[in-house]
Design a protein around this motif. Structure first.
Motif, PDB file in Angstrom:
ATOM      1  N   ASP A 136       0.835  -1.211   0.000  1.00  0.00           N
ATOM      2  CA  ASP A 136       0.000   0.000   0.000  1.00  0.00           C
ATOM      3  C   ASP A 136       0.871   1.262   0.000  1.00  0.00           C
ATOM      4  N   VAL A 137       1.919   1.238   0.841  1.00  0.00           N
ATOM      5  CA  VAL A 137       2.791   2.424   0.941  1.00  0.00           C
ATOM      6  C   VAL A 137       3.459   2.677  -0.413  1.00  0.00           C
TER       7      VAL A 137
ATOM      8  N   ILE B 299      10.015   7.156   3.689  1.00  0.00           N
ATOM      9  CA  ILE B 299       8.983   6.713   4.633  1.00  0.00           C
ATOM     10  C   ILE B 299       9.380   5.333   5.138  1.00  0.00           C
ATOM     11  N   VAL B 300       9.557   5.214   6.458  1.00  0.00           N
ATOM     12  CA  VAL B 300      10.069   3.960   7.004  1.00  0.00           C
ATOM     13  C   VAL B 300       8.916   2.955   7.194  1.00  0.00           C
ATOM     14  N   THR B 301       9.170   1.693   6.805  1.00  0.00           N
ATOM     15  CA  THR B 301       8.128   0.664   6.907  1.00  0.00           C
ATOM     16  C   THR B 301       8.507  -0.440   7.897  1.00  0.00           C
ATOM     17  N   GLU B 302       9.774  -0.493   8.269  1.00  0.00           N
ATOM     18  CA  GLU B 302      10.258  -1.497   9.212  1.00  0.00           C
ATOM     19  C   GLU B 302      11.508  -0.946   9.877  1.00  0.00           C
ATOM     20  N   ILE B 303      11.620  -1.106  11.191  1.00  0.00           N
ATOM     21  CA  ILE B 303      12.821  -0.581  11.880  1.00  0.00           C
ATOM     22  C   ILE B 303      13.396  -1.673  12.785  1.00  0.00           C
ATOM     23  N   THR B 304      14.707  -1.903  12.676  1.00  0.00           N
ATOM     24  CA  THR B 304      15.383  -2.799  13.620  1.00  0.00           C
ATOM     25  C   THR B 304      16.136  -1.942  14.625  1.00  0.00           C
ATOM     26  N   PHE B 305      15.694  -2.033  15.870  1.00  0.00           N
ATOM     27  CA  PHE B 305      16.323  -1.248  16.942  1.00  0.00           C
ATOM     28  C   PHE B 305      17.304  -2.107  17.724  1.00  0.00           C
ATOM     29  N   LYS B 306      18.357  -1.447  18.211  1.00  0.00           N
ATOM     30  CA  LYS B 306      19.235  -2.078  19.198  1.00  0.00           C
ATOM     31  C   LYS B 306      18.623  -1.786  20.565  1.00  0.00           C
ATOM     32  N   ILE B 307      18.513  -2.802  21.409  1.00  0.00           N
ATOM     33  CA  ILE B 307      18.024  -2.560  22.771  1.00  0.00           C
ATOM     34  C   ILE B 307      19.048  -3.108  23.763  1.00  0.00           C
ATOM     35  N   VAL B 308      19.010  -2.579  24.985  1.00  0.00           N
ATOM     36  CA  VAL B 308      20.075  -2.917  25.947  1.00  0.00           C
ATOM     37  C   VAL B 308      19.453  -3.354  27.280  1.00  0.00           C
TER      38      VAL B 308
END
Ligand code: FAD
Length: 568
Positions: free
Chosen positions: A45-46, A263-272
């Motif tokens: 869709d995006v 336009i971001v559709t997926e984000i991989t974050f680092k978490i601690v």
């Protein structure tokens, strides 16, 4: 427009009065009415919508066709409103994609989500594993992950842990050509391969690389010398050491670009890992003069957070005390009331302190944090201030409630007036605070307005929220005049007009107070490299005629109709 979009779009497309009115507002003081609101079901869709807009943007019957990406709409700068299509990710594109999973770096995990996931849902997943994304905002119960990416958001723990840009490992981003690309750090060889592709993506990498390299000296010189900055495009960290695997990272530019480039559709974050034990020290200041020196002495002790709020915030909390008591239950209510006795005593004996400083310490055991707090108390003894080490988490929460809820309290309670965030996020280096704060108060004192100041003392970042009467005919001119004066003062101390809330419509016209024309020209070139047709969130970051980024546009769109306020 609705019918045409519905032909290829799986999610809803809405243009009824209620929807358009709701999406005319974010948490800024502006009102901009869109033509249509769409809720993408998935990334197809995006992509399809971006392609359709790219093909039809010049049509006479669809004036200024563009897309403003939106998640929770808590943006305070007018970044999440626009005149054409609003694309809301929070209805469907809010899922967990994978993780948390361990990474090669033993002290970090990774988690991949869609942009519309609310932080409060994200946090449930991470905290269940003892993990945290430490750049969370004060609006963490309201905002979503895509908005943090869009604004390069930050919060109370940024002092020690950094901003969102420091926690994005990888993202999938739809560029204005309508294709989705994986954006992640590249080695020198990886970058060379990308630049040699000879397609739209390759061209973007090549042109951005050349632009930054060719203007290296000026860019370095223009870097605001503050702990954090969201003003303009973030051009400083894209290129790193050439031997590094992270030589070139386009996310450093895209994070914080308010959906103006991709336009971001997926984000991989680092978490601690979350901290095991923490304790709060509260410092009461009757005079602001020693503030800069005090901050200087506290910072080397590496507090987890170093926050502050002023006497007006405290008075508001006392005045609307019962709001804090809601949802606490009878026992909680009694405990909470008793916990305010020390403040009541201070107020009766010395009056309200001008500023309350919160310094939090974290560690591996209760003894460890207690020791750190006592160290601080001893170190700052010579300032002769009242210092209180909180006894438990419940007591610490009382101070945090006031700090985090100050903006919400203002929004709810002062009759006939409304919060007007426009000088809401200024930052100067802490050593300038003793001179800066009296000058700021002197400017604010020229206008008979109520305002609160709360913020991140350790970074010299203060959120000033005035209350304005929008039925007065001169409110618009006061906002414009005051903004000008405060930003001049920030420029004098070489600070930034926005540390975390970003430029949006409200600050883009003032970027020239911080940057020389040459740097502003670089921002315009970046916009053109990605978005030649100006179809992504126009008027933010780079001014555009008719669709925003000018002082005239702000003045015309100040939300006189506060009744239509979309409460977030
Ligand atoms: C009470 C209150 C307290 C706040 N405290 C803080 C704070 O402590 N720190 C802080 O940094 N901010 C703070 N904010 C501002 C705001 O909450 C944050 O910036 C938040 O991260 C925005 O998230 P959102 O989901 O509401 O984003 P939105 O408002 O929906 O969007 C924010 C920006 O990101 C862009 N965007 C949205 N989705 C996408 C996407 N998929 N792709 C690309 N761009 C996108 C939008 O176009 C917009 O420019 C506060 C706001 C309020 C109301």
């Amino acid at each position: 427009m609705k019918d045409e979009i519905q032909n290829f779009f799986k999610g809803e497309v809405e243009d009824d009065e209620e929807t358009l009115s709701k999406y005319s507002r974010d948490a800024s003081l502006l009102l901009v009415r869109p033509q249509v609101v769409v809720y993408p079901k998935d990334k197809e869709d995006v992509k399809n919508l971006v392609k359709w807009v790219g093909e039809n943007y010049a049509r006479q019957d669809l004036a200024y066709l563009s897309i403003t990406a939106r998640c929770a709409g808590t943006d305070m700068s007018g970044g999440a409103i626009g005149e054409s299509i609003i694309m809301d990710f929070s209805r469907y594109m809010n899922r967990l994609i994978g993780g948390p999973l361990p990474t090669n770096d033993k002290s970090a995990w990774e988690i991949t989500v869609e942009p519309g996931m609310f932080y409060r849902d994200f946090e449930k997943i991470t905290l269940a594993k003892g993990l945290i994304l430490p750049c969370y905002t004060a609006s963490k119960s309201l905002n979503a992950m895509g908005g943090m990416y869009g604004n390069n958001s930050a919060g109370e723990r940024t002092l020690k842990y950094g901003k969102t840009e420091d926690y994005v490992l990888e993202a999938k981003v739809v560029f204005p050509d309508g294709n989705e690309y994986v954006v992640k750090p590249l080695s020198k060889r990886g970058l060379e391969a990308k630049m040699a592709q000879g397609d739209f993506e390759g061209d973007v990498y090549k042109k951005i690389f050349n632009l930054i390299q060719e203007n290296k000296g000026e860019i370095e010189q223009a870097k605001p010398k503050v702990h954090k900055n969201s003003a303009g495009y973030y051009i400083w960290n894209i290129i790193q050491n050439q031997d590094s695997e992270n030589y070139f990272d386009l996310n450093k530019l895209l994070v914080g670009s308010q959906g103006t480039l991709g336009i971001v559709t997926e984000i991989t974050f680092k978490i601690v890992p979350d901290v095991k034990y923490s304790k709060l020290v509260v410092i009461f200041m009757n005079d602001l003069e020693p503030l800069g020196r005090l901050v200087d002495e506290i910072l080397p002790l590496h507090p987890e957070t170093l926050e502050a709020y002023d006497d007006k915030t405290m008075k508001l909390a006392v005045k609307f005390f019962f709001d804090f008591l809601k949802n606490k239950g009878p026992v909680g209510m009694m405990k909470f009331m008793l916990s305010f006795l020390p403040e009541a005593f201070i107020m009766l004996t010395n009056g309200f302190p001008k500023l309350i400083i919160l310094a939090e310490f974290a560690g591996e055991s209760e003894e460890d944090v207690q020791k750190q707090c006592e160290n601080l108390k001893k170190k700052i003894e010579h300032f002769k201030l009242r210092v209180h080490i909180t006894k438990n988490q419940a007591e610490a929460n009382k101070y945090w409630d006031i700090r985090r809820e100050s903006f919400a309290l203002l929004r709810k309670h002062v009759r006939g007036k409304h919060t007007a965030p426009f000088i809401d996020d200024i930052i100067v280096r802490p050593e300038f605070l003793p001179k800066f704060i009296p000058e700021l108060n002197q400017i604010l004192g020229q206008y008979k307005i109520i305002y609160t100041i709360a913020g991140h003392a350790g970074e010299g970042n203060f959120h000033i929220i005035p209350l304005m009467d929008f039925s007065r005919s001169d409110t618009g001119s006061i906002i414009m005049e005051l903004g000008e004066k405060v930003y001049d003062l920030v420029a004098k101390y070489r600070g930034s007009i926005t540390a975390e809330h970003n430029d949006g419509l409200i600050r883009t016209p003032y970027l020239n107070k911080m940057y020389e024309p040459h740097i502003l020209a670089i921002f315009s070139q970046i916009k053109r490299i990605f978005d030649q047709k100006n179809i992504f969130n126009p008027g933010k970051k780079v001014p555009t005629e008719n669709t925003g980024g000018t002082k005239d546009y702000i003045y015309k769109h100040i939300a006189v109709e506060q009744k239509a306020t979309h409460k977030v």
